[in-house]
Enzyme design. Sequence first.
Site, PDB file in Angstrom:
ATOM      1  N   ASP A 121       0.850  -1.124   0.256  1.00 45.74           N
ATOM      2  CA  ASP A 121       0.139   0.081  -0.045  1.00 45.74           C
ATOM      3  C   ASP A 121       0.959   1.170  -0.179  1.00 45.74           C
ATOM      4  OD1 ASP A 121      -2.728   1.596   0.091  1.00 45.74           O
ATOM      5  OD2 ASP A 121      -2.678   1.253   2.281  1.00 45.74           O
ATOM      6  N   ASN A 129       1.280   3.291  -2.971  1.00 44.40           N
ATOM      7  CA  ASN A 129       1.721   3.792  -4.177  1.00 44.40           C
ATOM      8  C   ASN A 129       1.301   5.526  -4.699  1.00 44.40           C
ATOM      9  OD1 ASN A 129       2.954   1.651  -4.451  1.00 44.40           O
ATOM     10  ND2 ASN A 129       1.766   0.536  -5.952  1.00 44.40           N
ATOM     11  N   SER A 179      -6.713  -5.950  -6.154  1.00 46.04           N
ATOM     12  CA  SER A 179      -7.787  -6.681  -5.479  1.00 46.04           C
ATOM     13  C   SER A 179      -9.109  -6.636  -6.493  1.00 46.04           C
ATOM     14  CB  SER A 179      -8.365  -5.969  -4.276  1.00 46.04           C
ATOM     15  OG  SER A 179      -8.711  -4.719  -4.457  1.00 46.04           O
ATOM     16  N   ASN A 224     -10.199  -3.409  -6.672  1.00 45.63           N
ATOM     17  CA  ASN A 224      -9.518  -2.384  -7.385  1.00 45.63           C
ATOM     18  C   ASN A 224     -10.143  -2.007  -8.510  1.00 45.63           C
ATOM     19  OD1 ASN A 224      -6.277  -3.241  -6.193  1.00 45.63           O
ATOM     20  ND2 ASN A 224      -7.851  -1.697  -5.310  1.00 45.63           N
ATOM     21  N   ARG A 244       2.198  -5.150   5.932  1.00 41.65           N
ATOM     22  CA  ARG A 244       1.534  -3.961   5.068  1.00 41.65           C
ATOM     23  C   ARG A 244       2.356  -2.865   5.140  1.00 41.65           C
ATOM     24  NH1 ARG A 244      -4.544  -3.097   4.321  1.00 41.65           N
ATOM     25  NH2 ARG A 244      -4.451  -1.136   3.085  1.00 41.65           N
ATOM     26  N   SER A 251      -7.867  -5.866   4.521  1.00 42.45           N
ATOM     27  CA  SER A 251      -8.269  -5.695   3.085  1.00 42.45           C
ATOM     28  C   SER A 251      -8.422  -6.933   2.255  1.00 42.45           C
ATOM     29  CB  SER A 251      -7.238  -4.864   2.152  1.00 42.45           C
ATOM     30  OG  SER A 251      -7.088  -3.525   3.096  1.00 42.45           O
ATOM     31  N   GLU A 280       1.937 -13.668  11.818  1.00 44.50           N
ATOM     32  CA  GLU A 280       2.564 -12.357  12.618  1.00 44.50           C
ATOM     33  C   GLU A 280       2.444 -10.996  11.598  1.00 44.50           C
ATOM     34  OE1 GLU A 280       3.411 -12.013  15.546  1.00 44.50           O
ATOM     35  OE2 GLU A 280       2.983 -14.419  16.033  1.00 44.50           O
TER      36      GLU A 280
HETATM   37  C1  FPP Z   1      -2.356  -0.079  -3.223  1.00 44.16           C
HETATM   38  O1  FPP Z   1      -1.654   1.189  -3.043  1.00 44.16           O
HETATM   39  C2  FPP Z   1      -1.589  -0.715  -4.462  1.00 44.16           C
HETATM   40  C3  FPP Z   1      -2.039  -1.374  -5.440  1.00 44.16           C
HETATM   41  C4  FPP Z   1      -3.674  -0.884  -5.603  1.00 44.16           C
HETATM   42  C5  FPP Z   1      -1.431  -1.569  -6.504  1.00 44.16           C
HETATM   43  C6  FPP Z   1       0.147  -2.353  -6.431  1.00 44.16           C
HETATM   44  C7  FPP Z   1       0.776  -2.817  -7.381  1.00 44.16           C
HETATM   45  C8  FPP Z   1       2.044  -2.705  -7.449  1.00 44.16           C
HETATM   46  C9  FPP Z   1       3.034  -2.557  -6.570  1.00 44.16           C
HETATM   47  C10 FPP Z   1       2.803  -2.983  -8.912  1.00 44.16           C
HETATM   48  C11 FPP Z   1       2.073  -3.807  -9.870  1.00 44.16           C
HETATM   49  C12 FPP Z   1       2.611  -4.989  -9.824  1.00 44.16           C
HETATM   50  C13 FPP Z   1       2.171  -6.158 -10.632  1.00 44.16           C
HETATM   51  C14 FPP Z   1       2.818  -7.259 -10.793  1.00 44.16           C
HETATM   52  C15 FPP Z   1       1.268  -5.648 -11.533  1.00 44.16           C
HETATM   53  P1  FPP Z   1      -2.662   2.393  -3.516  1.00 44.16           P
HETATM   54  O2  FPP Z   1      -2.254   3.015  -4.841  1.00 44.16           O
HETATM   55  O3  FPP Z   1      -4.056   2.236  -3.033  1.00 44.16           O
HETATM   56  O4  FPP Z   1      -1.921   3.686  -2.472  1.00 44.16           O
HETATM   57  P2  FPP Z   1      -2.642   5.036  -1.621  1.00 44.16           P
HETATM   58  O5  FPP Z   1      -3.272   4.085  -0.456  1.00 44.16           O
HETATM   59  O6  FPP Z   1      -1.361   5.773  -1.311  1.00 44.16           O
HETATM   60  O7  FPP Z   1      -3.719   5.692  -2.528  1.00 44.16           O
END
Ligand code: FPP
Length: 259
Positions: free
Chosen positions: A20, A22, A65, A68, A193, A201, A212
Amino acid sequence: MSKPETAKKPMPRHIAFIMDGNGRWAERRGLSRLVGHDQGYRALWKIANTCLDLGIPHFTFYAFSKENWRRPKDEVDGLMALFEKYLDENLNPKKLADARRRGLSFRVIGNFLDLPSHLRAKVRKLLAATRENRGHILNVAFSYGGRAEIVAAARKIARDAGRGKLQPGDLTEETFSRYLYTGGQPDPDLLIRTGGEFRVSNFLLYQIAYAEIYVTDTLWPDFKPKELKQALREYQHRERRFGMTSAQVKSTLRPPRKD
Ligand code: FPP
């Protein structure tokens, strides 16, 4: 690569990651969320390589997910494109040879039927090409939901029971877990996480019963091998009781391992 300080203590056999943060990572820099996912993809590889170097047999990354799909179309399209890049890169003959050498087998867990057909074909190809590799399994959870996984398992069990392949009395926790997407793999010992939220989630709901949990404020693109090793050290100092008392755990009795 240096091992964590406590290399003599048991290492997890399976680590699951909720990647989480990005979006926040990108927004804080005035960049688009997709740039954050790109950076997250790079972080995934650094962490996967560290797990390989540390000899962790199973590691699972929550990339997309079931929920998503509700995100804005450009973000969903961007994540699909990243998933395709992941599949293409790993289907490259040099990468396949590298996976063979390192004993790395790829799996994708989630509702396969939600994926567009061109991605399904690439997933099948990657799984088939690395099926015989022994040593490590890298799972990517894509269009994954924990409740949906449990319902899908129940449906398969009902079908097998209807065909007389399984008697209701034979259904144990172990049998049940074989019907999950992760069937045959040990449950995660450690769930990490990033991004600071204290939630699971809808991730591996059945499998994390005894995991753990390590939550860090670090946003996923900033999660470095150094912090993974910190999480491993913390894991090694936790007392895992599996329902027993601390005194029992400290005695010669070893806690039962849940596979
Ligand atoms: C949640 O953070 C992250 C995701 C929904 C996507 C995660 C995907 C990757 C790290 C790369 C993709 C990898 C592959 C193999 C396809 P968020 O974007 O909800 O973060 P936020 O809570 O800061 O908005």
